[in-house]
Design a protein around this motif. Structure first.
Motif, PDB file in Angstrom:
ATOM      1  N   LEU A 243       0.865  -1.148  -0.051  1.00 43.12           N
ATOM      2  CA  LEU A 243      -0.070   0.022   0.046  1.00 43.12           C
ATOM      3  C   LEU A 243       0.669   1.297  -0.072  1.00 43.12           C
ATOM      4  CD1 LEU A 243      -2.870  -1.103   2.519  1.00 43.12           C
ATOM      5  CD2 LEU A 243      -2.900  -0.789   0.069  1.00 43.12           C
ATOM      6  N   ALA A 244       1.972   1.080   0.679  1.00 47.00           N
ATOM      7  CA  ALA A 244       2.853   2.654   0.831  1.00 47.00           C
ATOM      8  C   ALA A 244       3.626   2.482  -0.395  1.00 47.00           C
ATOM      9  CB  ALA A 244       3.631   2.209   2.097  1.00 47.00           C
ATOM     10  N   PHE A 245       4.324   1.496  -0.937  1.00 45.42           N
ATOM     11  CA  PHE A 245       5.240   1.566  -2.081  1.00 45.42           C
ATOM     12  C   PHE A 245       4.932   0.941  -3.443  1.00 45.42           C
ATOM     13  CE2 PHE A 245       7.479   1.450   2.269  1.00 45.42           C
ATOM     14  CZ  PHE A 245       7.985   2.711   2.173  1.00 45.42           C
ATOM     15  N   GLY A 246       3.778   0.410  -3.444  1.00 47.32           N
ATOM     16  CA  GLY A 246       3.507  -0.311  -4.691  1.00 47.32           C
ATOM     17  C   GLY A 246       3.791  -1.705  -4.700  1.00 47.32           C
ATOM     18  N   PRO A 247       3.291  -2.513  -5.733  1.00 54.78           N
ATOM     19  CA  PRO A 247       3.589  -4.068  -5.647  1.00 54.78           C
ATOM     20  C   PRO A 247       4.974  -4.257  -6.378  1.00 54.78           C
ATOM     21  CG  PRO A 247       1.873  -3.341  -7.390  1.00 54.78           C
ATOM     22  CD  PRO A 247       2.313  -1.823  -6.548  1.00 54.78           C
ATOM     23  N   THR A 248       5.329  -3.125  -7.246  1.00 54.13           N
ATOM     24  CA  THR A 248       6.647  -3.668  -7.842  1.00 54.13           C
ATOM     25  C   THR A 248       7.754  -3.885  -6.589  1.00 54.13           C
ATOM     26  OG1 THR A 248       5.997  -2.637  -9.857  1.00 54.13           O
ATOM     27  CG2 THR A 248       8.278  -3.119  -9.398  1.00 54.13           C
ATOM     28  N   VAL A 249       7.624  -2.774  -5.633  1.00 58.81           N
ATOM     29  CA  VAL A 249       8.685  -2.814  -4.454  1.00 58.81           C
ATOM     30  C   VAL A 249       8.193  -4.332  -3.872  1.00 58.81           C
ATOM     31  CG1 VAL A 249       9.250  -1.681  -2.246  1.00 58.81           C
ATOM     32  CG2 VAL A 249       8.871  -0.429  -4.285  1.00 58.81           C
ATOM     33  N   THR A 250       7.235  -4.741  -3.544  1.00 60.63           N
ATOM     34  CA  THR A 250       7.020  -5.803  -2.722  1.00 60.63           C
ATOM     35  C   THR A 250       7.545  -7.061  -3.636  1.00 60.63           C
ATOM     36  OG1 THR A 250       4.841  -5.011  -2.052  1.00 60.63           O
ATOM     37  CG2 THR A 250       5.019  -7.316  -2.008  1.00 60.63           C
TER      38      THR A 250
END
Length: 852
Positions: free
Chosen positions: A354-361
């Motif tokens: 939620l904070a940084f986006g799914p690419t970071v995850t």
């Protein structure tokens, strides 16, 4: 792993196959008595070579200040099977015994005092009893009714000794009459487990070790022996009081010794840091540009996984069912539990998404997941398999960074993030070590209950990381257990009952926790019963000998011709590593662990060839062993070539064993000469160099069209309507999933990239069941030919678009987009609108006819 090793961190003796008996003699200022003792032991063992086989005699000099060290060195010079271990100071009998036992390689280990108060020929009695029991410990007992005390102590001294021993029994080991006799014979692997776990440095070590055997359910037997009091004995009656004090300190944790010294912790941190660095370097291209970087060999999988992470975070944030969504495959939806969404990570990482986006995850899961997997194998190997942490690290590196793992590193985190598998293996081994001794009032050994419950919790969590990896791990564990049981039937008999009971407790934990998720997976909306993979999903035998496309010396063209695709290069260990493994197995063949590892790797390799094995360079096709499993429940959905991934930890374990032996600094018959070590290490380097992984290549991903990125689509989509990308997203092209995940999942799409049902028998397929219009658009996209569009096609398109509840049709720039535009213009009977970098056709709620 070896079921007789202990969960506390024993480094299993790699040379146990070459030594039948180890004799450990602790010595402190024993210059007067040591040489006669060593001569007597050597003479006894030499007298019957057929009985004692290969043996070693380890003298531990515990910081002597007299001539003890020189006498021991003289004995070693005269007899190469005598070895000397020197302590940096006088730490106590417990410390000396720990050093000696952990330096041993024997299948059996005898500990005896330097005064030889119990004659060495009493070893025959102990050995006979230990052979009858199979495993465990045999104590030479002076308190047994049939013992012969040939030279007694002073009456007061003897009475005080008996009193102290009875107090020790009451406090620590009830039922054992003589804990302090210095003449004990152990199963070698169990002894190394117990002494690795021990913390006492003084006389209390005997009791601590016996308590460990009791807790582990290993038999402890007392055998009467001859015994003579020796003048100058260092044991005093008050020492029994010191034993009691040591036991109290042990219970309160004030022993002064930790299980993992600071040096070990530093080594662990260094190893973990190296694994993290290696993982980061593999994904450095992705981390360099998280906004536009896309793993070049990922196909559509990166888009799919980022979508999985985003939709899970969205479901959690809005308290929706995390097992289902209609954001893909509208209106039927997607059964997320029946897909590899990795809820075990995607849920706890919701704040990151939620904070940084799914690419970071996505990047974090790949990088840290690979690191955690390597660390977990390192932890298991160092705890269970080898003494050397660097040997464990090298074996773990092969297990985690093997070519099949690197292939899945492009696209399949569920096959990369395997850190729970070593933990599950370790817990299963703990169950194998448990027994009936010390059973609780409920009739079960407490350790069995605890370990069974934890195994159930660990397996449950792994289900939410990846079910297929858990199934393959279970296959590998079963192959190892069966082969090990054939070699060590005594261990198998002792382990079977507690293992089965523990598995029963594990099932009692798993089933309630997994009942609803598994019901949803197999019977809920969007469920299916198997997945079709085609007839060529097995490995070619040649795939094991070649290098993968991304290996240092690999060739993409060769590898591509032997694998389904670049994310399924599930063998490719290379002929040098295969040859090295063969050499290691021949070298260490007498080891039960090595035999079981070899069988596991070979059996997994054959299973991975599939139901039909085509002999290379011929037209001969033979039935493969996988045909017996191919249509069984659960196995029918497995891509059989993936079974070869079981070989990675098996080869890693063999490598760790070999490196541990080659880097052993001791001298003795179980350790190869220095020249052989150099040659062996050079062979290992030569075998590993060609398969070193190279950084995963990255390409630029297409930008999200402004029509989507700016939210312009919202003006064209009412509640309950969808955005229809052209062509519809499918496993071959799922860029529309990136549109969704990058913009907050503001719209649903028909089609998609997922596993779902097809047909009346609900056979699993990749993507949504095809419809006439989706097939038409797909054919134009890849063929570039515009078919004749008449009233029938227009009517079919209206029907399909109504089924999809289409609000707007979107044609983004792509190959053959001119042909697609002309096809859509004929279907709708009107031109499209150019808005936000795309062509759109706005549709009314009733269908494609008319304008909004």
């Amino acid at each position: 792993m070896d079921p007789t090793t202990d969960y506390t961190g024993v480094p299993l003796a790699t040379g146990a196959s070459a030594v039948d008996l180890s004799v450990v003699v602790p010595a402190y200022n024993e210059e007067r008595r040591l040489r006669p003792t060593l001569d007597a032991i050597c003479a006894h063992l030499r007298a019957d070579p057929d009985r004692w086989g290969e043996w070693e005699l380890i003298v531990v000099d515990d910081g002597s200040t007299d001539g003890t060290a020189g006498i021991a060195a003289e004995a070693a010079a005269a007899e190469p099977r005598v070895q000397v271990v020197r302590s940096d100071g006088n730490h106590g009998k417990g410390h000396a015994l720990r050093q000696g036992v952990l330096a041993s390689y024997g299948r059996h280990v005898l500990v005896t005092d330097a005064d030889l108060a119990t004659p060495i020929d009493e070893l025959d009695r102990l050995d006979k009893q230990l052979t009858a029991d199979g495993t465990g410990a045999v104590i030479g007992s002076r308190a047994h009714p049939d013992a012969r005390i040939e030279v007694r102590q002073l009456a007061v001294r003897e009475w005080l000794g008996r009193l102290g021993n009875r107090l020790i029994q009451l406090v620590a080991v009830p039922g054992i009459s003589d804990t302090q006799c210095g003449f004990k014979l152990f199963d070698g692997e169990q002894a190394r487990a117990a002494f690795a776990d021990s913390r006492l440095d003084g006389w209390g070590i005997d009791v601590e070790i016996l308590r460990f055997f009791r807790r582990s359910g290993w038999p402890v037997t007392e055998v009467p022996v001859r015994w003579s009091h020796q003048p100058g004995s260092k044991v005093r009656p008050l020492d029994y009081g010191r034993v009691l004090l040591e036991l109290i300190r042990l219970r309160t944790g004030r022993t002064g010794r930790t299980r993992r010294p600071a040096e070990g912790r530093r080594a662990d941190l260094v190893v973990a840091g190296l694994f993290l660095l290696a993982s980061f370097l593999l994904y450095k291209g992705l981390w360099a540009d998280l906004d536009h970087g896309y793993l070049a060999d990922a196909g559509s999988d990166q888009n799919q996984w980022e979508w999985f992470f985003e939709v899970t975070a969205d479901n959690v944030a809005h308290l929706r069912n995390p097992l289902f969504t209609t954001l893909q495959n509208f209106p039927d939806g997607v059964n997320l539990m029946a897909n590899t969404v990795m809820l075990g990570l995607s849920v706890p990482l919701t704040p990151v998404t939620l904070a940084f986006g799914p690419t970071v995850t996505w990047a974090l899961v790949l990088t840290l997941g690979l690191t955690a997997t390597a660390v977990a194998w390192y932890w298991l190997f160092a705890r269970r398999l080898v003494r050397s942490r660097w040997a464990a690290a090298l074996g773990a590196a092969l297990a985690a960074f093997a070519p099949p793992m690197m292939s899945h590193a492009n696209a399949h985190p569920n096959f990369l993030v395997l850190f729970m598998i070593p933990v599950i293996i370790d817990r299963a081994l703990r169950l194998c070590e448990s027994g009936r001794a010390g059973a609780a009032k409920d009739g079960e050994r407490p350790g069995v209950v605890r370990d069974g419950v934890l195994l159930g919790l660990f397996a449950t969590y792994q289900i939410f990381l990846g079910e297929e990896p858990l199934l393959l791990a279970a296959v590998g564990m079963l192959l190892f257990a069966l082969s090990y049981a054939v070699v060590r039937r005594d261990v198998a008999r002792a382990a079977l009952r507690p293992l089965l009971r523990g598995l029963g407790f594990a099932a009692q934990v798993c089933l309630p926790l997994l009942a609803f998720p598994l019901y949803w997976q197999f019977f809920g909306p969007g469920s299916y019963h198997s997945v079709l993979h085609g007839d060529n999903a097995g490995n070619s035998p040649l795939a094991f000998l070649e290098f993968s496309g991304r290996a240092l010396l690999g060739d993409e063209t060769t590898a591509d011709g032997l694998a389904m695709n670049r994310t399924e290069q599930n063998a490719f260990y290379g002929w040098p590593l295969i040859a090295l493994a063969f050499g290691i197995v021949v070298w260490l063949w007498r080891s039960a662990v090595v035999k079981a590892l070899a069988f596991t790797a070979v059996a997994a390799a054959f299973l991975s060839l599939g139901p039909k094995i085509r002999i290379p360079f011929t037209d001969v096709v033979l039935p493969g062993p996988w045909r017996a499993l191919a249509h069984q429940p659960l196995f029918e959905s497995v891509i059989e070539s993936r079974v070869a991934m079981i070989c990675a930890p098996a080869l890693g374990a063999l490598l760790a064993l070999a490196v541990d032996r080659l880097t052993d600094r001791r001298e003795g018959p179980a350790v190869p000469p220095r020249a052989h070590r150099i040659v062996g290490l050079a062979a290992i380097a030569a075998a590993l160099l060609p398969i070193l992984p190279t950084p995963l290549p990255v390409r630029d991903r297409p930008d999200v069209p402004p029509f989507i990125a700016r939210g312009t689509y919202r003006s064209y989509v009412s509640e309950g309507e969808t955005v229809v990308p052209v062509p519809l997203p499918d496993p071959g092209s799922a860029e529309a999933l990136h549109w969704q995940s990058a913009t907050g999942l503001g719209f649903s799409v028909p089609g998609g990239y997922f596993n779902g049902p097809w047909g009346e028998d609900r056979r699993g397929i990749y993507g949504a069941p095809a419809r006439y219009t989706s097939n038409l658009l797909r054919d134009v996209r890849y063929g570039g030919q515009i078919p004749g569009i008449g009233p029938d096609w227009q009517a079919q398109a209206r029907y399909d678009l109504a089924f999809w509840k289409a609000g707007v049709v979107v044609l983004a720039p792509q190959p053959n987009d001119a042909a697609l535009y002309e096809t859509l213009e004929k279907i709708f009977g009107r031109p499209g609108q150019r808005i936000g970098g795309v062509w759109i056709w706005d549709l009314p709620p009733a269908g494609p006819a008319g304008a909004r």
